[in-house]
Design an enzyme around this catalytic site. Structure first.
Site, mmCIF file in Angstrom:
data_model
loop_
_atom_site.group_PDB
_atom_site.id
_atom_site.type_symbol
_atom_site.label_atom_id
_atom_site.label_comp_id
_atom_site.label_asym_id
_atom_site.label_seq_id
_atom_site.Cartn_x
_atom_site.Cartn_y
_atom_site.Cartn_z
ATOM 1 N N HIS A 133 0.837 -1.204 0.000
ATOM 2 C CA HIS A 133 0.000 0.000 0.000
ATOM 3 C C HIS A 133 0.874 1.256 0.000
ATOM 4 N N ASP B 189 7.106 20.418 -27.252
ATOM 5 C CA ASP B 189 7.014 19.115 -26.603
ATOM 6 C C ASP B 189 8.022 19.115 -25.465
ATOM 7 N N TRP C 98 7.010 0.171 3.928
ATOM 8 C CA TRP C 98 7.555 0.868 2.750
ATOM 9 C C TRP C 98 8.920 1.451 3.066
ATOM 10 N N SER D 146 13.461 5.359 -13.980
ATOM 11 C CA SER D 146 12.372 6.074 -14.632
ATOM 12 C C SER D 146 12.227 7.475 -14.063
ATOM 13 N N SER D 147 12.260 7.591 -12.736
ATOM 14 C CA SER D 147 12.113 8.916 -12.128
ATOM 15 C C SER D 147 13.240 9.841 -12.533
ATOM 16 N N HIS E 170 13.041 11.792 3.179
ATOM 17 C CA HIS E 170 12.420 13.065 3.497
ATOM 18 C C HIS E 170 12.240 13.968 2.283
ATOM 19 N N GLU F 97 11.824 13.024 -0.524
ATOM 20 C CA GLU F 97 10.745 12.352 -1.238
ATOM 21 C C GLU F 97 9.369 12.893 -0.831
ATOM 22 N N TYR G 236 8.634 15.797 0.093
ATOM 23 C CA TYR G 236 8.410 17.110 -0.524
ATOM 24 C C TYR G 236 8.251 16.988 -2.024
ATOM 25 N N SER H 8 -1.714 26.932 -6.215
ATOM 26 C CA SER H 8 -1.518 28.355 -6.476
ATOM 27 C C SER H 8 -2.291 28.792 -7.719
ATOM 28 N N HIS I 277 14.690 13.330 11.466
ATOM 29 C CA HIS I 277 13.522 13.463 12.328
ATOM 30 C C HIS I 277 12.629 12.229 12.264
ATOM 31 N N HIS I 278 12.933 11.326 11.347
ATOM 32 C CA HIS I 278 12.210 10.048 11.344
ATOM 33 C C HIS I 278 12.871 9.028 12.260
ATOM 34 N N THR J 174 6.833 27.197 4.668
ATOM 35 C CA THR J 174 5.515 26.622 4.373
ATOM 36 C C THR J 174 4.425 27.571 4.826
ATOM 37 N N LYS K 38 3.731 30.209 2.358
ATOM 38 C CA LYS K 38 2.864 29.788 1.259
ATOM 39 C C LYS K 38 1.395 29.824 1.675
ATOM 40 N N ARG L 295 1.554 1.918 15.009
ATOM 41 C CA ARG L 295 1.216 1.644 13.621
ATOM 42 C C ARG L 295 1.739 0.266 13.227
HETATM 43 C C1 HEA Z 1 0.051 8.928 -1.232
HETATM 44 C C2 HEA Z 1 0.075 8.053 -0.374
HETATM 45 C C3 HEA Z 1 -1.075 7.393 0.335
HETATM 46 C C4 HEA Z 1 -2.423 7.410 0.086
HETATM 47 C C5 HEA Z 1 -3.164 8.137 -0.996
HETATM 48 C C6 HEA Z 1 -3.024 6.593 1.097
HETATM 49 C C7 HEA Z 1 -4.395 6.343 1.172
HETATM 50 C C8 HEA Z 1 -5.004 5.633 2.198
HETATM 51 N N1 HEA Z 1 -4.372 5.010 3.259
HETATM 52 FE FE1 HEA Z 1 -2.379 4.883 3.522
HETATM 53 N N2 HEA Z 1 -0.367 4.791 3.813
HETATM 54 C C9 HEA Z 1 0.597 5.414 3.070
HETATM 55 C C10 HEA Z 1 0.380 6.265 2.008
HETATM 56 C C11 HEA Z 1 -0.868 6.550 1.477
HETATM 57 N N3 HEA Z 1 -2.062 6.079 1.932
HETATM 58 C C12 HEA Z 1 1.904 5.073 3.552
HETATM 59 C C13 HEA Z 1 3.222 5.566 3.002
HETATM 60 C C14 HEA Z 1 1.700 4.221 4.642
HETATM 61 C C15 HEA Z 1 2.753 3.584 5.525
HETATM 62 C C16 HEA Z 1 3.024 2.195 5.101
HETATM 63 C C17 HEA Z 1 3.958 1.543 6.043
HETATM 64 O O1 HEA Z 1 3.702 1.531 7.260
HETATM 65 O O2 HEA Z 1 4.997 1.049 5.577
HETATM 66 C C18 HEA Z 1 0.269 4.072 4.784
HETATM 67 C C19 HEA Z 1 -0.337 3.317 5.786
HETATM 68 C C20 HEA Z 1 -1.706 3.270 6.015
HETATM 69 C C21 HEA Z 1 -2.317 2.744 7.183
HETATM 70 C C22 HEA Z 1 -1.578 2.222 8.403
HETATM 71 C C23 HEA Z 1 -1.303 0.783 8.356
HETATM 72 C C24 HEA Z 1 -0.553 0.366 9.574
HETATM 73 O O3 HEA Z 1 0.315 1.101 10.035
HETATM 74 O O4 HEA Z 1 -0.840 -0.730 10.075
HETATM 75 C C25 HEA Z 1 -3.663 2.871 7.036
HETATM 76 C C26 HEA Z 1 -4.658 2.452 8.037
HETATM 77 O O5 HEA Z 1 -5.699 2.954 8.110
HETATM 78 C C27 HEA Z 1 -3.879 3.484 5.759
HETATM 79 C C28 HEA Z 1 -5.137 3.789 5.230
HETATM 80 C C29 HEA Z 1 -5.329 4.478 4.045
HETATM 81 C C30 HEA Z 1 -6.645 4.728 3.476
HETATM 82 C C31 HEA Z 1 -7.956 4.289 4.051
HETATM 83 C C32 HEA Z 1 -6.421 5.442 2.313
HETATM 84 C C33 HEA Z 1 -7.476 5.919 1.357
HETATM 85 O O6 HEA Z 1 -7.320 7.282 1.118
HETATM 86 C C34 HEA Z 1 -7.457 5.144 0.071
HETATM 87 C C35 HEA Z 1 -8.683 5.437 -0.746
HETATM 88 C C36 HEA Z 1 -8.683 4.830 -2.120
HETATM 89 C C37 HEA Z 1 -9.380 3.759 -2.508
HETATM 90 C C38 HEA Z 1 -10.197 2.977 -1.556
HETATM 91 C C39 HEA Z 1 -9.326 3.269 -3.929
HETATM 92 C C40 HEA Z 1 -10.536 3.554 -4.750
HETATM 93 C C41 HEA Z 1 -11.622 2.554 -4.704
HETATM 94 C C42 HEA Z 1 -11.603 1.285 -5.166
HETATM 95 C C43 HEA Z 1 -10.402 0.592 -5.716
HETATM 96 C C44 HEA Z 1 -12.784 0.445 -5.130
HETATM 97 C C45 HEA Z 1 -12.788 -0.516 -4.010
HETATM 98 C C46 HEA Z 1 -13.223 0.199 -2.793
HETATM 99 C C47 HEA Z 1 -14.007 -0.294 -1.826
HETATM 100 C C48 HEA Z 1 -14.364 -1.732 -1.711
HETATM 101 C C49 HEA Z 1 -14.542 0.640 -0.801
HETATM 102 N N4 HEA Z 1 -2.684 3.720 5.153
HETATM 103 C C1 HEA Z 2 3.590 15.237 1.453
HETATM 104 C C2 HEA Z 2 4.164 14.704 2.402
HETATM 105 C C3 HEA Z 2 4.622 15.326 3.689
HETATM 106 C C4 HEA Z 2 4.764 16.637 4.058
HETATM 107 C C5 HEA Z 2 4.499 17.882 3.250
HETATM 108 C C6 HEA Z 2 5.246 16.619 5.406
HETATM 109 C C7 HEA Z 2 5.525 17.766 6.132
HETATM 110 C C8 HEA Z 2 6.127 17.770 7.381
HETATM 111 N N1 HEA Z 2 6.419 16.671 8.146
HETATM 112 FE FE1 HEA Z 2 6.003 14.736 7.666
HETATM 113 N N2 HEA Z 2 5.858 12.816 7.094
HETATM 114 C C9 HEA Z 2 5.396 12.355 5.888
HETATM 115 C C10 HEA Z 2 4.991 13.125 4.816
HETATM 116 C C11 HEA Z 2 5.014 14.521 4.819
HETATM 117 N N3 HEA Z 2 5.375 15.333 5.853
HETATM 118 C C12 HEA Z 2 5.376 10.921 5.854
HETATM 119 C C13 HEA Z 2 4.940 10.049 4.691
HETATM 120 C C14 HEA Z 2 5.843 10.501 7.096
HETATM 121 C C15 HEA Z 2 5.969 9.074 7.638
HETATM 122 C C16 HEA Z 2 6.979 8.237 7.000
HETATM 123 C C17 HEA Z 2 6.953 6.874 7.617
HETATM 124 O O1 HEA Z 2 7.508 6.717 8.713
HETATM 125 O O2 HEA Z 2 6.343 5.958 7.019
HETATM 126 C C18 HEA Z 2 6.151 11.722 7.841
HETATM 127 C C19 HEA Z 2 6.683 11.710 9.115
HETATM 128 C C20 HEA Z 2 7.125 12.847 9.766
HETATM 129 C C21 HEA Z 2 7.916 12.814 10.948
HETATM 130 C C22 HEA Z 2 8.426 11.570 11.671
HETATM 131 C C23 HEA Z 2 7.448 11.139 12.694
HETATM 132 C C24 HEA Z 2 7.839 9.860 13.324
HETATM 133 O O3 HEA Z 2 7.946 8.847 12.619
HETATM 134 O O4 HEA Z 2 8.021 9.867 14.549
HETATM 135 C C25 HEA Z 2 8.158 14.126 11.301
HETATM 136 C C26 HEA Z 2 8.949 14.563 12.478
HETATM 137 O O5 HEA Z 2 9.449 15.583 12.550
HETATM 138 C C27 HEA Z 2 7.517 14.957 10.300
HETATM 139 C C28 HEA Z 2 7.540 16.344 10.287
HETATM 140 C C29 HEA Z 2 7.027 17.123 9.263
HETATM 141 C C30 HEA Z 2 7.110 18.583 9.252
HETATM 142 C C31 HEA Z 2 7.673 19.454 10.325
HETATM 143 C C32 HEA Z 2 6.543 18.964 8.060
HETATM 144 C C33 HEA Z 2 6.435 20.395 7.569
HETATM 145 O O6 HEA Z 2 6.814 20.486 6.230
HETATM 146 C C34 HEA Z 2 5.048 20.960 7.753
HETATM 147 C C35 HEA Z 2 5.046 22.454 7.624
HETATM 148 C C36 HEA Z 2 3.671 23.051 7.592
HETATM 149 C C37 HEA Z 2 3.076 23.716 8.602
HETATM 150 C C38 HEA Z 2 3.710 23.891 9.924
HETATM 151 C C39 HEA Z 2 1.689 24.279 8.441
HETATM 152 C C40 HEA Z 2 1.593 25.627 7.792
HETATM 153 C C41 HEA Z 2 2.365 26.678 8.473
HETATM 154 C C42 HEA Z 2 1.845 27.781 9.054
HETATM 155 C C43 HEA Z 2 0.384 28.077 9.041
HETATM 156 C C44 HEA Z 2 2.808 28.761 9.597
HETATM 157 C C45 HEA Z 2 2.787 28.979 11.058
HETATM 158 C C46 HEA Z 2 3.010 27.767 11.835
HETATM 159 C C47 HEA Z 2 3.806 27.668 12.911
HETATM 160 C C48 HEA Z 2 4.794 28.675 13.306
HETATM 161 C C49 HEA Z 2 3.664 26.458 13.790
HETATM 162 N N4 HEA Z 2 6.906 14.142 9.383
HETATM 163 CU CU LIG Z 3 10.377 13.827 6.949
#
Ligand code: HEA
Ligand code: HEA
Ligand SMILES: [Cu+2]
Ligand code: CUA
Lengths: 304, 385, 527
Positions: free
Chosen positions: C78, C107, C143, C171-172, C255, C257, C259, C270, C304-305, C330, C333, C452
């Site tokens: 997933h 193109d 993942w 590819s990327s 990380h 990634e 962004y 925007s 921070h992870h 951020t 923005k 989790r």
């Molecule tokens: C872009 C990234 C992305 C997106 C879009 C989503 C989308 C969703 N994610 Fe996911 N998720 C991750 C990235 C993302 N996730 C990542 C990185 C992890 C961590 C993995 C890890 O721990 O290694 C994670 C882990 C994660 C967990 C935690 C699992 C765990 O730690 O045990 C859960 C649990 O609720 C969850 C739920 C969902 C749900 C309900 C959606 C929904 O938004 C999805 C909705 C979309 C659909 C449902 C598809 C459309 C419909 C159909 C195909 C028809 C069939 C539908 C029905 C029968 C209703 N995700």
């Molecule tokens: C699109 C993806 C995305 C984005 C944009 C961000 C944005 C940020 N993330 Fe997130 N992050 C993930 C995707 C993302 N993250 C994923 C996938 C994981 C889990 C990976 C895994 O373990 O599987 C993760 C996990 C993760 C962790 C690790 C948690 C843990 O495992 O214990 C942390 C810790 O610092 C963190 C921090 C942040 C911060 C500080 C930002 C900042 O960029 C956010 C900044 C934005 C704001 C703060 C809001 C707007 C700001 C204002 C309105 C200004 C005023 C605000 C203040 C002065 C407070 N992220």
């Molecule tokens: Cu991060």
């Protein structure tokens, strides 16, 4: 900067061939590796097929690009696309090596000392006797787990002291590779002055040096395995040593092939003009990049 | 894969029925109001909680302001109410302000955060030092001062997990043997792992520390209030990651002392058993228990393993006919595979579990049926020449 | 051979080829963009279906539907599929469609390589998905594939996983090089860097991030491969390596990634906000600088992870402070978007609804991110559902909403037809409500202490998990509606005008709807 008549190629089957080749290569490589040591496994044929078709596709692809160039379809602007493309491709390669250098720095400055009981985290290791008797040093000869199935190296590839320096292969490798960077540059100068003979000669010399380098490197690996006991399996020193030098060696071969292709194009087809020779330039950039990586290797893997 | 699918379909049917039962009868003893982090029961955990609340409220305030302005604009400046948009698009003053102010707010948050962190990181020796080792999928506790060592396994019944019997109050949060510490003393945990990375978490102490194989991390705590504190493994460590809880029992000092003495006595008795003359039945009976705790996770109750990952022990040539190799595998593990060394089990346990696997599932009938005595393990451990 | 080359000039202005070969051999950025978008949508459905398995299992305590082993495979796939197959290709698809049109290029700069970048993906995901049917099952280590669970203790299919990541990375990288070269080399005269549309800017920066970090990921999986099969000890303390080294390398990629998955979204939002507010975007220059700062900072916050792996104090402090800093750009923005709406003249078509939801819900996700950055508090949050809630807030109503907004916003330009506004609004409200029902309770579950990657949990987490599951299924069903709306628009519908939206600005709105197969074979005039 004008996009007037930017050359957009027609439909092409090359990319999908390349993609299928990569698919075969990847499936073949995975199943071959998973079946290593399995008697009678035929997975490697898929690997070879993928590899062969990838090479073939690349051959036709580059041939096509050259043909388009010769037909005058490309513009200065397209050439610029190639220039940018090559530059950023090399940058991505730099980052690939950065991962391995990063690993090297990390284990040297953190992991190994900690395992040896040194530093903020190391003292606690000592408290529970995880790696009793292990002493941190670099190059790491004895691994933390003294009983594990590591083939222990007898000595390392590091700086042997001034008295033995002449038998030290890495030094010769450095000299060879650095001079090859010079020869390729001279070849380039020759080309720029319209002196094809000079170009061919010095480019030929460069390819020769590349071969010598690969030969010396092979000799060094042989030494390492046969006389030093240093292998991939001898702990993190062997791991970093072989992965860094190995990937570098692989890139030398790729660069060498690129340069040879350029040499053939010049010798047999009279390609390249004094003002127009990006194919060669790209290969020579790549070559310089490989050279720089070596200098870093020499510094961080061998000397320091 | 197919097997899993089949099982899945069966379960799907069970679940759909369970679904409706669950929706209409709120019989689970769940808690709609467990919305926030625990305050915990140590000075550090209180401080962490306060920090959490501080940052939470700052975010809420910023959110209210930002969203306030946004919702106001969305409501006030619709095309209907404001047909002529203005076209301002720059204001250096404004932009500097909203760069500097958040920056200051961040500094304001960073100060207490850093202070708390420094406090947590102050780790001198404890009054009691406990070496915690994560295994797939259990915890081992060794008391460095007292020479006590034991394993702590999930004690929830499989039937509860598979919805065959009602779930108990501490479902998945109970173990056969909790780690015991005295109240009011500084306890230091030295945390490591034996196979993959685990993470030792007790929310009430605000301790979450990864257990990294080959390295040791530390954490410390002082708990004043006796009681039972429950935590979990929080680093994905394979199949049973969700089934290796942590339970810490905090007791008064005198109770702790008598516990220590009892543990020592137990160890002494176990040593005596090594000398005993065992019969195959006795060993097998004892070994079954050991097998349930240590081996089923991979080799399964029926000894069939999981094809492709975990080999079957039933019918295994080694188990049936090769006593030496069988002992060796248990003592050394298999390099590069999930089969680790079990040399940390006692001689009796090892002999028992090997004997059990050699007797069970028809192995005795099809193989040589030889049993392994604790003495054999002792012999194996003797330095070889 | 040469015949083909010679007659290309006349063929140049023809429409697409017929049949399947059009898609297999194409060098057209619009075709390739379409391929990317459909591919990513398919992946979104597959990854979403896996999420449904996850949520169904978590509906109540106890093991119901799947075994723990299979559950782990589901979360791993997933995560991987949503990130590498769902979000990233969708953004690349949008870049393909839009970047050349926005900068007045005929193109992409390297059209054949463009085709290759796409066609690698189906094969890569075929390899990844086929691992489900291999002995020992699919990858089951999350993942983030931390060693040694992903090395010594991994199922055999890990080798296929490794190579599949390799070619995805290739590819990327090729895609990113193409975007950079196109932007740097193909802009119509007059489009200076600081006049580029923000989506183009966001992609330029994203592409640099990709080139910088995908090779590092390739390095990480290569080390795994060597550790598993060739006896090295990068991640094995017994040989002098360190499992934590893997995490450093992974997150140095990981990380940036995240962004990569949000910067293009910033660009999209925007555009949409300025269009529907009928008012120029506030603070264009600071938007660009903010994205640059976010990108640069993203290279120094990776640990921070890993706050709980036992890093030295100095490292923890450094990574905490650096991470917190990202809130500043951020924030800029977010404030700019809000100020753009201020005194605008707003209408709420579907793209705008999604964009507004993006701003609010992404900010909520950002706030929880900021909380996670606070190390002592992260000791409590880490690896709980609080983190899951955080990243789904930035990813689902963040990245995914922005992609949907983009589709609604530009689909009239792509197909020449308007989508069904009523259905669009319905889709929005269903998604908006259900996404919050799904993921907001996960904050509570996490704070209450549910880790989790647990297939089963203690009883006190039961209620909110149930709510979350109900929300998830509702959200899933809503996406079927989205599929329907898109198909309906592709097939027919009210014809769109060239400008489509009253407030739309930019080159792509000057060409016909649907955009001709070849746009701008001569560069447009831009002042
Ligand atoms: C872009 C990234 C992305 C997106 C879009 C989503 C989308 C969703 N994610 Fe996911 N998720 C991750 C990235 C993302 N996730 C990542 C990185 C992890 C961590 C993995 C890890 O721990 O290694 C994670 C882990 C994660 C967990 C935690 C699992 C765990 O730690 O045990 C859960 C649990 O609720 C969850 C739920 C969902 C749900 C309900 C959606 C929904 O938004 C999805 C909705 C979309 C659909 C449902 C598809 C459309 C419909 C159909 C195909 C028809 C069939 C539908 C029905 C029968 C209703 N995700
Ligand atoms: C699109 C993806 C995305 C984005 C944009 C961000 C944005 C940020 N993330 Fe997130 N992050 C993930 C995707 C993302 N993250 C994923 C996938 C994981 C889990 C990976 C895994 O373990 O599987 C993760 C996990 C993760 C962790 C690790 C948690 C843990 O495992 O214990 C942390 C810790 O610092 C963190 C921090 C942040 C911060 C500080 C930002 C900042 O960029 C956010 C900044 C934005 C704001 C703060 C809001 C707007 C700001 C204002 C309105 C200004 C005023 C605000 C203040 C002065 C407070 N992220
Ligand atoms: Cu991060
Ligand atoms: Cu042990 Cu998770």
């Amino acid at each position: 900067m004008s996009t007037e008549n930017y050359y957009v190629p027609e439909q092409s089957r090359l990319p999908i061939f390349a993609a299928v080749s990569l698919f075969l290569l990847v499936m073949g490589a995975s199943s071959t590796i998973n079946n290593l040591g399995v008697e009678g496994s035929k997975s490697s044929y898929i690997l070879y097929a993928g590899f062969a078709s990838l090479i073939a596709t690349l051959f036709f692809w580059f041939r096509k690009v050259v043909q388009e160039h010769l037909a005058g379809l490309d513009s200065a602007q397209l050439k610029k696309s190639y220039v940018y493309g090559m530059a950023w491709f090399i940058f991505s390669e730099v980052m690939f090596f950065a991962a391995f250098f990063g690993a090297l720095f990390y284990v040297r400055s953190f992991a190994v000392p900690w395992l040896g009981g040194i530093g903020e985290k190391g003292s606690q290791i000592a408290a529970v006797d995880l790696w009793n008797g292990f002493e941190a040093s670099w190059p790491l000869i004895a691994t933390p787990d003294q009983n594990a199935a590591f083939a222990m190296a007898d000595k390392s590839m590091a700086w042997p002291g001034w008295s033995n320096v002449l038998q030290w292969l890495p030094l010769w490798n450095t000299i060879v590779l650095l001079s090859s960077s010079v020869t390729v540059h001279i070849a380039h100068l020759g080309l720029k002055n319209g002196n094809r003979k000079k170009f061919n000669r010095w480019l030929g010399a460069t390819v020769g040096l590349a071969l010598i380098f690969v030969g010396l490197q092979a000799a060094e690996y042989y030494e390492a395995y046969a006389h030093y006991g240093l292998t991939l399996n001898s702990g993190i020193y062997g791991s970093t040593f072989f992965m860094l030098t190995g990937f570098h060696g692989f890139h030398v071969m790729m660069g060498g092939v690129m340069l040879s292709v350029m040499l053939c194009r010049s010798v047999f087809f009279n390609h390249f003009e004094d003002h127009d020779h990006f194919g060669f330039e790209a290969a020579s950039w790549y070559w310089h990049f490989v050279d720089v990586v070596w200098v870093m290797l020499f510094l961080f893997v061998y000397i320091l | 894969m197919l097997q899993i699918l089949k099982r899945s379909i069966n379960k799907l049917i069970i679940t759909t029925s369970a679904f409706f039962v669950a929706i209409f009868s709120n019989n689970l003893n769940a808690d709609w109001f467990a919305l926030n982090m625990t305050r915990g029961s140590t000075a550090v955990s209180e401080e962490v909680f306060e920090l959490h609340m501080l940052i939470f409220w700052i975010c809420v305030v910023i959110g209210v302001i930002v969203f306030g302005v946004m919702f106001y604009s969305m409501w006030r400046f619709t095309k209907k109410k404001n047909p002529e948009p203005s076209d301002f698009h720059e204001s250096t003053k404004l932009e500097i302000a909203w760069t500097v102010v958040p920056f200051l707010i961040l500094i304001f948050m960073a100060i207490p955060a850093s202070q708390t962190l420094i406090k947590i990181y102050d780790d001198e020796e404890g009054d009691i030092n406990i070496h915690v080792t994560g295994y797939q999928w259990k915890w081992q506790y060794e008391y460095l001062e007292d020479d006590i060592s034991f394993f702590s396994n999930l004690s929830t019944d499989l039937d509860e997990i598979y919805n065959l019997v009602p779930k108990g109050e501490f479902y998945l949060q109970e173990v056969d043997e909790p780690v015991v510490i005295p109240a009011g003393k500084r306890v230091r945990f030295l945390i490591t792992a034996n196979d993959v990375i685990h993470s030792w978490w007790v929310p009430d102490f605000a301790i979450k520390q990864d257990a990294i194989p080959g390295f040791v991390n530390t954490a410390w705590t002082v708990v004043d209030k006796p009681g039972i504190y429950r935590g979990k493994c929080t680093e994905l460590c394979g199949k049973n990651h969700g089934f290796m809880p942590v339970v810490v029992k905090v007791v008064e000092q005198d109770e702790y002392d008598s516990w220590v003495n009892a543990k020592k006595e137990e160890a002494y008795k176990l040593a005596e058993l090594t000398e005993k003359d065992w019969t195959a039945e006795e060993l097998s009976a004892r070994g079954e228990g050991v097998y349930q705790v240590n081996c089923v996770a991979c080799h399964q109750v029926n000894g069939q393993g999981i094809p492709g990952i975990f080999p079957a022990l039933a019918g295994s040539d080694i188990v049936m006919n090769d006593k030496e190799r069988n002992i060796e595998i248990l003592m050394e593990g298999v390099q590069g595979a999930a089969m680790n060394s079990f040399d940390y089990l006692s001689e009796v346990e090892l002999a028992a579990v090997i004997t059990y696997t050699r007797q069970a599932w028809g192995n005795a009938e099809n193989g040589d049926g030889e049993i392994v005595l604790p003495k054999d393990i002792v012999d194996y451990k003797k330095p070889k020449i | 051979m040469s015949a083909v080359i010679e007659n290309h000039h006349d063929e140049h202005h023809h429409g697409p080829a017929k049949g399947l070969t059009r898609w297999l051999y194409t060098t057209n950025h619009k075709d390739i963009g379409t391929l990317y978008l459909w591919f990513s949508f398919a992946m979104f459905l597959i990854g979403g279906a896996m999420a449904m398995v996850i949520r169904a299992e978590l509906f109540e305590p106890g093991m119901q539907i799947v075994e723990p082993e299979f559950y782990n495979q589901m979360i791993t796939l997933h995560g991987l599929i949503m990130i590498f197959g769902g979000v990233m290709p969708a953004f690349v698809g949008l870049a393909n469609w839009l970047v050349p049109m926005m900068i007045g290029a005929p193109d992409m700069a390297l059209p054949r390589m463009n085709n290759l970048s796409f066609w690698i993906l189906p094969f890569a995901f075929f390899v990844l998905l086929s691992s489900l049917f291999m002995e020992g099952g699919a990858p089951n280590f999350g993942w983030t594939f931390y060693a040694p669970l992903s090395t010594t203790y991994a199922p055999p299919s890990v080798t296929f996983f490794i190579f599949s990541v390799h070619i995805m990375g290739a590819s990327s990288i090729m895609g990113a090089i193409n975007v950079i070269v196109t932007i740097m080399n193909m802009r119509a005269p007059g489009i200076t860097l600081m006049k580029m549309p923000l989506f183009v800017w966001s992609w330029l920066i994203t592409a640099y991030l990709l080139i910088a970090v995908m090779p590092v990921l390739a390095g990480a999986v290569t080390m795994m491969l060597m550790d598993i099969h060739f006896g090295t000890s990068f991640f094995n303390a017994a040989g002098g390596g360190d499992p934590v080294l893997f995490q450093h390398i992974f997150w140095f990629f990981g990380h940036p990634e995240v962004y990569i998955m949000i910067l293009p979204a910033f660009g999209i939002v925007s555009h949409i906000i300025e269009t529907f507010a009928r008012k120029p975007l506030f603070g264009y220059t600071s938007m660009v600088w903010a994205m640059l700062s976010i990108a640069i900072l993203s290279f120094v916050v990776w640990a921070h992870h890993m706050f709980t792996v036992g890093m030295p104090l100095a490292a923890e402090l450094f990574f905490m402070w650096a991470t917190m800093l990202i809130a500043v750009p951020t924030g800029v923005k977010v404030f700019n978007w809000v100020t753009t709406m201020f005194k605008g003249s707003i209408t709420y078509e579907t793209p705008m609804l999604f964009a507004c939801a993006f701003v609010v819900l992404f900010t909520i996700g950002g706030f929880s991110g900021l909380m996670l950055a606070i190390v002592p508090a992260d000791f409590q949050y880490h690896d709980t559902y609080f983190v899951v809630a955080h990243f789904h807030y930035v990813l689902v109503p963040g990245a995914i909403f922005s992609i949907m907004a983009a589709v609604y916003y530009w689909i009239p330009k792509w197909t020449g037809n308007m989508y069904d506004e009523r259905l669009g609004q319905l889709h929005f409200w269903l998604s908006f409500i259900s996404v919050n029902v799904t993921f907001f309770p996960q904050h509570f579950i996490g704070l209450a202490g549910m880790p989790r990657r647990y297939p089963d949990y203690a009883l006190q987490f039961a209620d909110w998990n149930m709510v979350s599951t109900v929300g998830a299924f509702l959200f899933g069903v809503s996406q079927i509606l989205f599929l329907f709306i898109v198909l309906k628009t592709v097939i027919g519908g009210k014809k769109a005008t060239d400008q489509v939206w009253e407030g739309a600005r930019g080159l792509e709105w000057t060409v016909a709807s649907p955009a001709p197969y070849h746009t701008f074979s001569t560069p447009p005039k831009v002042d």
